[in-house]
Design a protein around this motif. Structure first.
Motif, PDB file in Angstrom:
ATOM      1  N   LEU A  45     -15.375 -43.797  21.759  1.00 40.65           N
ATOM      2  CA  LEU A  45     -14.056 -44.273  21.335  1.00 40.65           C
ATOM      3  C   LEU A  45     -13.824 -43.848  19.890  1.00 40.65           C
ATOM      4  N   GLY A  46     -13.412 -42.592  19.710  1.00 35.76           N
ATOM      5  CA  GLY A  46     -13.182 -42.081  18.365  1.00 35.76           C
ATOM      6  C   GLY A  46     -12.046 -42.762  17.650  1.00 35.76           C
TER       7      GLY A  46
ATOM      8  N   ARG B  57     -23.785 -34.965  23.980  1.00 37.08           N
ATOM      9  CA  ARG B  57     -24.218 -36.305  24.397  1.00 37.08           C
ATOM     10  C   ARG B  57     -25.713 -36.482  24.188  1.00 37.08           C
ATOM     11  N   ARG B  58     -26.475 -35.425  24.380  1.00 40.84           N
ATOM     12  CA  ARG B  58     -27.923 -35.553  24.251  1.00 40.84           C
ATOM     13  C   ARG B  58     -28.357 -35.733  22.798  1.00 40.84           C
ATOM     14  N   ASP B  59     -27.784 -34.948  21.883  1.00 37.96           N
ATOM     15  CA  ASP B  59     -28.261 -34.952  20.500  1.00 37.96           C
ATOM     16  C   ASP B  59     -27.464 -35.884  19.590  1.00 37.96           C
ATOM     17  N   VAL B  60     -26.164 -35.993  19.815  1.00 32.76           N
ATOM     18  CA  VAL B  60     -25.317 -36.770  18.908  1.00 32.76           C
ATOM     19  C   VAL B  60     -24.935 -38.106  19.518  1.00 32.76           C
ATOM     20  N   GLY B  61     -24.979 -38.218  20.840  1.00 30.78           N
ATOM     21  CA  GLY B  61     -24.656 -39.474  21.487  1.00 30.78           C
ATOM     22  C   GLY B  61     -23.196 -39.633  21.827  1.00 30.78           C
ATOM     23  N   MET B  62     -22.446 -38.555  21.882  1.00 34.07           N
ATOM     24  CA  MET B  62     -21.030 -38.621  22.246  1.00 34.07           C
ATOM     25  C   MET B  62     -20.621 -37.280  22.837  1.00 34.07           C
TER      26      MET B  62
ATOM     27  N   MET C 228     -16.820 -35.877  19.491  1.00 30.66           N
ATOM     28  CA  MET C 228     -17.463 -35.342  18.298  1.00 30.66           C
ATOM     29  C   MET C 228     -16.457 -34.614  17.419  1.00 30.66           C
ATOM     30  N   THR C 229     -15.441 -33.989  18.010  1.00 30.86           N
ATOM     31  CA  THR C 229     -14.395 -33.367  17.205  1.00 30.86           C
ATOM     32  C   THR C 229     -13.654 -34.405  16.379  1.00 30.86           C
ATOM     33  N   SER C 230     -13.284 -35.525  17.038  1.00 34.37           N
ATOM     34  CA  SER C 230     -12.630 -36.603  16.304  1.00 34.37           C
ATOM     35  C   SER C 230     -13.551 -37.193  15.243  1.00 34.37           C
TER      36      SER C 230
ATOM     37  N   THR D 259     -15.056 -25.717  13.426  1.00 34.92           N
ATOM     38  CA  THR D 259     -15.821 -25.084  14.505  1.00 34.92           C
ATOM     39  C   THR D 259     -15.580 -25.788  15.830  1.00 34.92           C
ATOM     40  N   MET D 260     -15.607 -27.130  15.828  1.00 34.71           N
ATOM     41  CA  MET D 260     -15.381 -27.866  17.063  1.00 34.71           C
ATOM     42  C   MET D 260     -13.922 -27.804  17.506  1.00 34.71           C
ATOM     43  N   THR D 261     -12.992 -27.768  16.548  1.00 33.74           N
ATOM     44  CA  THR D 261     -11.571 -27.775  16.916  1.00 33.74           C
ATOM     45  C   THR D 261     -11.167 -26.485  17.614  1.00 33.74           C
TER      46      THR D 261
END
Length: 1354
Positions: A1000-1001, A1056-1061, A1066-1068, A1138-1140
Motif C-alpha cells: 500500500l504505497g 517481492r523477494r528482496d524488497v518485500g513489495m 517499489m516505484t511509488s 529507472t523503475m518509472t
C-alpha cells in the motif's frame, strides 16, 4: 480423592521433530495391515477382566486423543528412542543417527497462568563412526554443588549409546563431553540408579551407578567417578570455549579429568539379552546364606561368619526368560578408564589425551588416522547365572524395577506382564492381554494424618502402584501391588509413549539430601497427537485393602454423592434427602468436608436444598462431642449458612416494589454541561451487538455467589473469582437498587447487617455501574439512584473515617476516583465521578457547618482532586467518542480502541496525539482537510449542540460527524493536539501502517504529505530522520543492491523477494524516498532561522508519565550532513527514474568508490564525499542514462488539447537538469536531446519553448535539420498516399537535395504523420538557428522551398 491424569507440560514443534527425524522415510502402513498374519505364539486377548472403569471420572476424558486430532503419521514415536529427565525440563528424541533436544520454556497463557512447554533447543547428528546408529538414550540431571542450591539440579547430561559400542556424553546444547568404548558390541540399554534416602534405619545406602547392557556383557560405571568426570569435562569445555578458538586449538592448561571407575561382567548361561535392572547391593540373612551354601557346596560346605555383600542384576531375554546374577563385592577389581576431553564449538574442535581412544568432533582429514587406533577394550569378568525363570518359548522384552527395589515388572512377546519378587526370585502375579505393553511405577507416601498423631513412632507407609500402558488397546491402567485391584483406567490413545526413568538426581548423598524437597515426575505419558505430557496422580488410600475400613466406606459414599450430583434429571427433594443422608453418614472429617464442598459447588442444587443440608450438618456437628468435631468443618458450615441466608434475603428483596423518590441537588447543571458529549457518545456506543437473554434475565447462581464471598470471623469478604470479574456479584446485590427495582434502604440495611465492609460494597457498586454502561446511559433515573445509594454507603460505619477533616485526601472517595480513572467505560465513569463529586461536596459542606458554623463555602483538597478528575474524565470521554467512530465504507474495520484516564496518563505526553492519529488514519482523512479543520479549532459553536443523528450513512454525513468530533477534541487538548504534533503523529502512523503492508504505497505517500504540513523545521527534520532510519533505509538499500545486481528495473518476483513489495509498489516507494530526502534538506536549511518550539501540555494532564513523546524524540535528533543527504537524494532519483521508465542500468556503477561508500550511512554523520573532476567514462555513462530518462519521459507525454502538456509532466526534465549539475554532465546536451525528442514525438510547440534555453544553436540546428529531412522524406518517398504533384516536385528537386532526402531514414521518427505546416515551421527554425556561413545553410534553404511548394500544392 481418586486417580487422575494431570497435564503439566506440552511439547511444542512435534511436527518439526517428526520432519527432522523422518524426512527421508515414507509413512509406514498402518499396524493393522502388518499384523494380519500373527504367529502361532500370539494369544487372543481375554477381555473378561476389563470390566467398566471403577473411576467414574475417567470417562470425562472422552474418546482417545487420536480420534479428535489428526496425527502426524502412524505411530512414529514408537520407532524413536526417547528419554525424559526426571525434572521434566529436558526431552530427547532420537532415531538412527539424528537426535532432537527439547528444553523447558515457561510462558504465560491468556488467563495469566504460568505453564511449561518443551521447545526444540538443539537438533543434529550425533554419530561419528561410519555405520553406527543410536540405540539408547538417557537424561541424567546432575546436582548442583553450590550452597544456595544444594540438592537442586545444576545441568542435565545426555548419555547416548550407539551400535558401535560407544557411549557418549553431551550437554543440553549438544556439546560432546565424553566418549567411552568399553565394549565392542552394540549398546542395548542404558539405565541409571541414583541415591535415595533410606526408608528405614539400618538400610544400606545404595551407590549411584550407570549400567550399560551389551549383547553379552554388562558394564556398571561408578556414579561418584562419573559425576566428577562430567563436572571436570564440562568446566574444561566452558573454559576453552570462553578463551576462543586459538586457545582451544593450542590445548594449553588442560586439567585432566579423573578416570572413570567401572566394572565389566560377562553374563553367561543366557542365550539372548534384551533388558536388565541393577538392583543394587544386598546382604543375605543367615538362613538364606546357609541354604545357598548347602545347595552349592553340599553337606560339608563351610559358612562364613558374616554374609557377603552382593550386587544383584536381573536380565530378561531368552534362554532363560529371566536370569538372576549375583556379583560378590571384591570378586573383581574395578577397572580405570582414562577420560578424553573434547572442546567443540563452531570454530574449532580439539582432542586432549586420547589414551582411551575417545573421539571428539573433527573433520574428515582428522578422522581417518584416529579410526585406525581404537582404544584398548578390557576383557569382561565372567559372571555365571545363579538361577532364573526358564521358559523356552517365552522371550522377555523389558523389565522395570520398582522404586523400593523389591518388585519388578517384566513384559514378554506373549502379551503378558509378570510381577517378580526380586528378593525371592519368583513370579507372584501375571496379567495377560497386554501386547507391546510399557511399564512404570508410582510410589505414594501416606499423608500426615491420624496414624501419625496416634502413633508418632511408626514410620510413614509407602504404596507401590504398577502403571501399564497397553498401546494396542489405548488404555493406561493403574494396579495396586502386590495383589491389589485395578484402581484406575484411562483412555489415552494408541500412539502414546510411557516415560519412566526410575532415578532422580546424580551427585546427591546423605548430607546434601537433608531437607531435600525436589519434586520429580515418576511416570509421564506423552501423546504425540497433541504433544501433551501428563502424569498420574494416585491417592494413598487406594492401596488400602481392608474392606471394613471406614475410609473406604466413606469413599464409596462420596462416589455415590458424586454420581448423584452429575445426574442432570433429579428432583430437588430427592437431591436434598440423598445428599443430606450421605453427608451425615460419612465419618471421616476430610471426606465429609470434601463431599459438602462438592454439594455447594453443584450448579443444579437449589438454594433451599443447600440451606437445609447445611443446617442439618451444622446441627449434627453441634450435637457431637466438641473435642471430636473438626473446627474447620464447623466453621465452614456456619459461614456457608450465613451466606445462604443472605442470598435468600437479597433474592426476596428483588421482588419487592419500590415507590421511593430520590433527589440529587446540583446534578441538573452538571448533566446539562456534559449532556452534548454524552449524547454523542451514547449514539456511537448504541450500535447493535450480540447479547444473550439468559445473561440479563437469570440471577446469579448460588454456587457463584458462595465462591465470591467468604466469612472471616463475623465479617464477610469479597473474593475475586478466577476471572477477576466481580460484576455478576455486584449486579445481584446492587443492580436492583441502581435500576430502581429494589428498595435501597432495605437492601443497604441487609448488607450492613451481614457485616460486608463498605469498601467491598463500594467496589461492587462501581463494578456493576461501569460494566452496564449501555443500560446506565439509557435510563435517566439511574443517576439519582446511584447518588442515593452512594450516600447511604458512605454513611455506613467504617466507610469514611471519623478523623477526616476535609483538608486531606479521603481514602473512601479516592477509591471512587481510582476506579473511574482506570475504567474504559468513559460515559459511566464520568457520571459516577459527577455523582461522587456532588456527594463528597455535600459531605464536606455538612462537615464544615458542624465544625465552623459559618456561611463560608468550604474549600478542601478533596474537592480540588475531584475537579481535576472530572475534567480528565470529560476530556477522555470526548476522545473516546472520537475513537468510537466507525470506519468508512470500504476501509478495513476492527475492534474499537478503548481509552481511560489512567491509560492516557501512562502513555506519556504524546498519547493523545497518537490515539487521534490512529483514528485519522482509519478515517482516511486527507492532510488538506485536516489542516482546514485545525484552522477552525478556535470556533466555539461546534460543541454547543450535539450533532444531528444521521438520516443516511452517506460520506458527507460521516465526514461532518468526524470533523465536529475532531474539533471538539482539539479544543479540549489545545497543547497536546497542536497542528505540528498532530501532523507529526499522523505521518508516523501512516508510515507504521505502510511498514506492515508495503504494497500500500499510498500510506507512505500520505505520511510524506503529512510531513510537509509541519511548520516547525525542528520537528519536521526529526520526524523525517526517524522515519528514514527506522523504516526506509533498509528497504531503500535493498532496492539499490537489487537493481545493481540485475542491471535493470527488476521484475515483480525479484522485488517481492528482496524488497518485500511488488514492482509498482517499489516505484511509488522510491518516489516517496525522493520527497522525504528533499523534506530533510529543506528542513535542515530552515533550522537555523527559527528556534526550537516549546512542547507544552494541558494543566490537568501535567502528571502524564510514560514513554518519551514522538515530538520530544524528534527534537533530540542530531543535525544532518547536507551533502550526504543530497547524495542519497540523487541516488533515490536515479532509482525512481529507472523503475518509472524501465531502464537498463546499474545505478551504483554511476558513482566512484567514494560515492558508493557514502550510500546508506547515517545521515547525521560526516562521510567522505566525491570531489574534483570525475572520470570521463563515468560522466559518459551518467550522460547516457539521463538521455534515456528524457527519452522515456517524452514517450509517456501525450499532447494536450491546448497544444501543451500538463504541469506534473514537467517534473522529470527539471529533475534531469538538476541531476546533471550534480553528476557533472553538460545540461545543454540534455536540453538539445530533449528538444530533438519532442520534435521526434511530434510535440513541436513544447519543443519550440525549450529551444530558447539551448546554448549551442549550431549543433541543435544540424540535429533539427536531420529531423526535418526525415519528415519530408516520409511525405515524399514513404507515404502510401503519394500524389502526382508530389512526384513531379520530387523530380524537380536539385540532385543534391534529392540524394540527401533519399539517404534519410524516416523509421526513426516516432510520429512521422506531422502536418506540413509544422514541418515548414521546423525548417524555418533551423534556418534561424544556423549561421549563413554554415555548411548546411543552403541545404536548409532548398528544404524550406520544397516544403512550402509541397504545402501550397496540398
Amino acid at each position: 480423592m481418586s486417580c487422575c491424569l494431570t497435564e503439566f507440560c506440552r511439547v511444542q514443534e512435534l511436527k518439526t521433530v517428526h520432519e527432522f527425524l523422518f524426512h527421508h522415510k515414507k509413512t509406514p502402513p498402518p499396524p493393522e495391515e502388518n499384523n494380519k498374519n500373527q504367529t502361532e505364539n500370539d494369544l487372543t486377548w481375554d477381555e473378561s477382566d476389563w470390566g467398566a472403569w471403577e473411576n467414574p471420572e475417567t470417562n470425562e476424558d472422552g474418546p482417545p486423543a487420536e480420534d479428535d486430532a489428526q496425527p502426524i503419521s502412524v505411530p512414529w514415536l514408537q520407532d524413536c528412542v526417547l528419554s525424559l529427565s526426571p525434572c521434566s525440563d529436558l526431552l530427547v528424541v532420537a532415531r538412527e543417527t539424528k537426535a532432537v533436544f527439547l528444553s523447558a520454556r515457561w510462558r504465560t497463557d491468556e488467563g495469566g497462568k504460568e505453564e511449561m512447554n518443551l521447545a526444540v533447543s538443539w537438533s543434529g547428528t550425533l554419530t561419528t563412526e561410519e555405520g553406527e546408529c543410536i540405540s539408547s538414550v538417557i537424561c541424567i540431571p546432575l546436582a548442583s554443588q553450590k550452597r544456595s542450591s544444594t540438592g537442586r539440579p545444576d545441568w542435565t547430561c545426555i548419555v547416548v549409546g550407539f551400535t558401535s559400542g560407544y557411549v557418549r556424553f553431551y550437554t543440553e546444547t549438544g556439546v560432546l563431553l565424553l566418549a567411552q568404548l568399553l565394549h565392542e558390541d552394540p549398546v542395548l540399554r542404558l539405565k541409571c540408579r541414583t541415591y535415595e534416602i533410606p526408608r528405614h534405619p539400618g538400610v544400606t545406602d545404595q551407590h549411584e551407578e550407570l549400567s550399560i547392557l551389551y549383547p553379552a556383557a554388562l558394564v556398571t560405571i561408578d556414579g561418584f567417578s562419573l559425576f566428577q568426570s562430567l563436572r571436570a569435562c564440562r568446566n574444561q569445555v566452558a573454559r576453552e570455549l570462553s578463551r576462543g578458538p586459538s586457545a582451544a586449538a593450542a590445548g594449553s592448561d588442560v586439567v585432566q579429568p579423573p578416570p572413570l571407575t567401572y566394572k565389566k561382567w560377562g553374563l553367561q548361561d543366557m542365550d539372548t539379552l534384551v533388558d536388565h535392572s541393577s538392583v543394587g547391593i544386598m546382604t543375605l540373612n543367615v538362613f538364606d546364606q546357609m541354604k545357598n551354601a548347602s545347595i552349592l557346596g553340599g553337606f560339608h560346605a563351610s559358612v562364613k561368619g558374616s554374609p557377603p555383600a552382593m550386587s544383584q542384576y536381573i536380565t530378561v531375554g531368552g534362554g532363560p526368560y529371566t536370569s538372576f546374577y549375583y556379583a560378590i563385592e571384591g570378586s573383581s577389581q574395578p577397572l580405570l578408564s582414562h577420560v578424553a576431553l573434547a572442546v567443540a564449538s563452531k570454530l574449532t574442535s580439539a582432542l586432549f589425551n586420547a589414551a582411551s581412544g575417545w573421539l571428539g568432533w573433527k573433520n574428515k582429514s582428522e578422522e581417518e588416522p584416529q579410526q585406525k587406533h581404537k582404544p584398548k577394550v578390557e576383557p569382561a569378568t565372567p559372571l555365571a547365572v545363579r538361577f532364573g525363570l526358564p521358559d523356552s518359548r517365552r522371550h522377555g522384552e523389558s523389565i522395570c524395577l520398582s522404586p523400593c527395589n523389591t518388585l519388578a515388572g517384566v513384559t514378554d512377546d506373549f502379551g503378558r506382564v509378570t510381577l517378580l519378587d526380586v528378593t525371592r526370585g519368583i513370579a507372584i502375579r501375571m496379567w495377560k492381554g497386554y501386547r507391546d505393553a510399557q511399564l512404570g511405577w508410582v510410589q505414594v507416601s501416606e499423608a500426615r494424618g491420624e496414624r501419625e498423631l496416634s502413633s508418632p513412632s511408626l514410620p510413614r507407609r509407602h504404596a507401590q502402584f504398577l502403571v501399564i500402558y497397553a498401546p494396542r488397546r489405548g488404555i493406561l491402567e493403574v494396579w495396586g501391588t502386590q495383589h491389589g485391584p485395578r484402581v484406575a483406567a484411562f483412555n489415552v490413545g494408541k500412539h502414546c509413549r510411557l516415560l519412566y526413568g526410575g532415578y532422580r538426581l546424580m551427585g546427591v548423598n546423605s548430607v546434601t539430601s537433608q531437607g531435600w524437597q525436589l519434586h520429580t515426575q515418576q511416570v509421564c505419558l506423552l501423546d504425540p497427537t497433541t504433544g501433551v505430557l501428563r502424569t498420574v496422580t494416585i491417592p494413598f488410600h487406594l492401596a488400602l485393602s481392608d474392606k471394613k475400613s471406614e475410609r473406604a466406606k466413606d469413599m464409596h459414599l462420596f462416589k455415590r454423592l458424586t454420581t448423584l450430583l452429575k445426574s442432570k434429571e433429579v428432583e430437588p427433594d430427592l437431591l436434598e434427602s440423598e445428599a443430606q443422608s450421605v453427608i451425615l453418614e460419612i465419618k471421616h472429617p476430610a471426606i465429609k468436608k470434601q463431599a459438602f464442598e462438592s454439594l455447594l459447588a453443584n450448579k443444579n442444587a437449589p438454594v433451599s436444598c443447600l440451606a437445609n443440608v447445611t443446617r442439618a450438618l451444622l446441627d449434627s456437628l453441634k450435637g457431637q462431642d466438641p473435642e471430636a468435631v473438626e473446627e474447620s468443618l464447623l466453621q465452614l458450615c456456619s459461614s456457608q449458612l450465613r451466606l445462604l441466608q443472605l442470598y435468600t434475603q437479597i433474592q426476596l428483596l428483588h421482588t419487592e416494589s419500590t415507590e421511593e423518590e430520590y433527589t440529587c441537588p446540583g446534578m441538573e447543571e452538571d448533566l446539562a454541561r456534559v449532556g452534548p458529549i454524552l449524547q454523542r457518545y451514547a449514539e456511537l456506543t448504541s450500535r447493535p451487538s450480540v447479547s444473550f437473554a439468559q445473561d440479563s434475565v437469570s440471577p446469579l447462581p448460588v454456587r457463584d455467589f458462595l465462591s465470591q464471598l467468604e466469612c472471616d470471623g463475623d465479617a464477610i469478604k469479597v473474593v475475586q473469582g478466577p476471572q477477576g470479574d466481580s460484576s455478576p456479584l455486584g449486579s445481584f446485590l446492587l443492580w436492583g437498587c441502581v435500576s430502581g427495582q429494589s428498595p435501597i434502604q432495605k437492601v443497604c440495611d441487609a448488607l450492613q447487617e451481614s457485616n460486608i465492609s463498605p469498601q467491598n460494597l463500594l467496589t461492587l457498586l462501581m463494578s456493576v455501574w461501569l460494566s452496564r454502561e449501555k443500560e446506565v446511559l439509557k435510563q435517566s433515573d439511574t443517576v439519582k439512584n446511584l447518588h442515593t445509594l452512594l450516600t447511604r454507603l458512605s454513611a455506613m460505619k467504617g466507610a469514611v473515617e471519623e478523623s477526616w477533616d476535609g483538608q486531606c485526601v479521603c481514602p473512601w472517595w479516592q477509591m471512587v476516583r481510582t476506579v473511574c480513572v482506570q475504567s474504559e467505560s468513559s460515559g459511566a465513569a464520568l457520571l459516577a465521578a459527577l455523582v461522587a463529586h456532588r456527594a463528597a461536596k455535600s459531605s464536606i459542606t455538612s462537615l464544615a457547618e458542624t465544625k465552623f458554623q459559618s456561611d463560608w463555602e468550604a474549600v478542601s483538597l478533596e474537592l480540588e482532586h475531584w475537579a481535576v478528575c472530572v475534567r480528565q474524565l470529560e476530556d477522555a470521554l470526548a476522545l473516546q467518542t472520537l475513537l468510537g467512530l466507525p470506519s468508512p465504507q470500504g476501509s478495513p474495520g476492527g475492534a474499537t480502541p478503548r481509552c481511560s484516564v489512567r491509560a492516557l496518563l501512562e502513555s506519556g505526553r504524546g498519547g493523545v496525539a497518537d490515539s487521534v492519529a490512529k483514528v485519522l488514519f482509519r478515517q482516511a482523512l486527507h492532510p488538506d482537510t485536516l489542516r482546514d479543520i485545525l484552522q477552525r479549532r478556535g470556533e466555539t459553536g461546534s460543541t454547543e449542540h450535539p450533532a444531528e443523528p444521521p438520516q443516511d450513512t452517506t460520506d458527507n454525513t460521516h465526514q461532518r460527524r468526524t470533523e465536529e468530533l475532531l474539533v471538539c477534541v482539539c479544543q479540549r487538548f489545545p497543547d497536546s493536539l497542536s497542528p505540528d504534533l498532530l501532523f507529526a503523529h499522523c505521518g508516523w502512523e501512516y508510515v507504521v501502517q505502510w511498514n506492515k503492508d508495503p504494497e500500500l504505497g499510498k500510506n507512505l505517500e500520505g505520511s510524506v504529505e503529512h510531513l510537509k504540513m509541519i511548520s516547525s523545521p525542528h520537528i519536521q527534520l526529526g520526524i523525517a530522520l526517524m522515519m528514514w532510519s527506522t523504516f526506509i533505509v533498509k528497504r531503500f538499500s535493498a532496492a539499490a543492491f537489487l537493481m545493481e545486481k540485475v542491471g535493470k528495473a527488476p521484475k515483480d518476483r525479484l522485488c517481492r523477494r528482496d524488497v518485500g513489495m511488488g514492482d509498482s509498489a517499489m516505484t511509488s516507494f522510491l518516489g516517496s524516498c525522493v520527497q522525504l530526502l528533499q523534506i530533510i534538506m529543506e528542513a535542515d536549511a530552515r533550522v537555523e532561522e527559527v528556534s526550537a518550539p516549546l512542547l507544552c501540555v494541558e494543566e490537568v494532564w501535567g502528571g502524564a508519565e510514560g514513554r518519551v513523546s514522538l515530538a520530544e524524540l524528534a527534537l533530540e535528533q542530531r543535525g544532518v550532513h547536507y551533502p550526504l543527504v543530497q547524495h542519497q537524494c540523487l541516488l533515490a532519483s536515479l532509482l525512481h527514474a529507472t523503475m518509472t521508465f524501465g531502464l537498463k542500468v546499474k545505478p551504483l556503477s554511476l558513482f566512484d568508490s567514494k560515492g558508493k561508500n557514502a550510500f546508506f550511512k547515517d545521515l547525521t554523520t560526516i562521510q567522505l564525499m566525491p570531489s574534483g573532476d570525475t572520470d570521463p567514462s563515468l560522466v559518459a555513462l551518467r550522460q547516457e542514462f539521463l538521455l534515456r530518462v528524457l527519452t522515456g519521459w517524452v514517450k509517456t507525454v501525450e499532447v494536450a488539447q491546448g497544444g501543451g502538456t500538463s504541469v506534473c509532466e514537467d517534473v522529470w526534465p527539471e529533475v534531469c537538469l538538476e541531476q546533471a549539475t550534480l553528476l557533472q554532465v553538460n545540461p545543454d546536451i540534455l536540453r538539445r536531446h530533449l528538444v530533438c525528442e519532442l520534435y521526434n514525438q511530434g510535440l513541436d510547440p513544447r519543443a519550440e519553448e525549450l529551444m530558447l534555453e539551448v546554448e549551442d544553436k549550431d549543433v541543435l540546428g544540424s540535429q533539427l535539420l536531420v529531423l526535418a529531412g526525415q519528415r519530408l522524406c516520409f511525405s515524399l518517398l514513404h507515404n502510401t498516399t503519394q500524389t502526382r504533384p508530389a512526384m513531379e516536385l520530387l523530380a524537380r528537386l536539385p540532385p543534391t537535395l534529392c540524394t540527401w532526402l533519399k539517404a534519410m531514414d524516416p523509421s526513426e521518427l516516432r510520429c512521422p504523420l506531422v502536418p506540413l505546416r509544422q514541418s515548414s515551421r521546423l525548417v524555418s527554425r533551423v534556418i534561424e538557428t544556423l549561421p549563413e556561413n554554415h555548411a548546411q545553410y543552403s541545404l536548409a534553404l532548398h528544404l524550406l522551398e520544397t516544403v512550402e511548394v509541397l504545402e501550397d500544392e496540398n
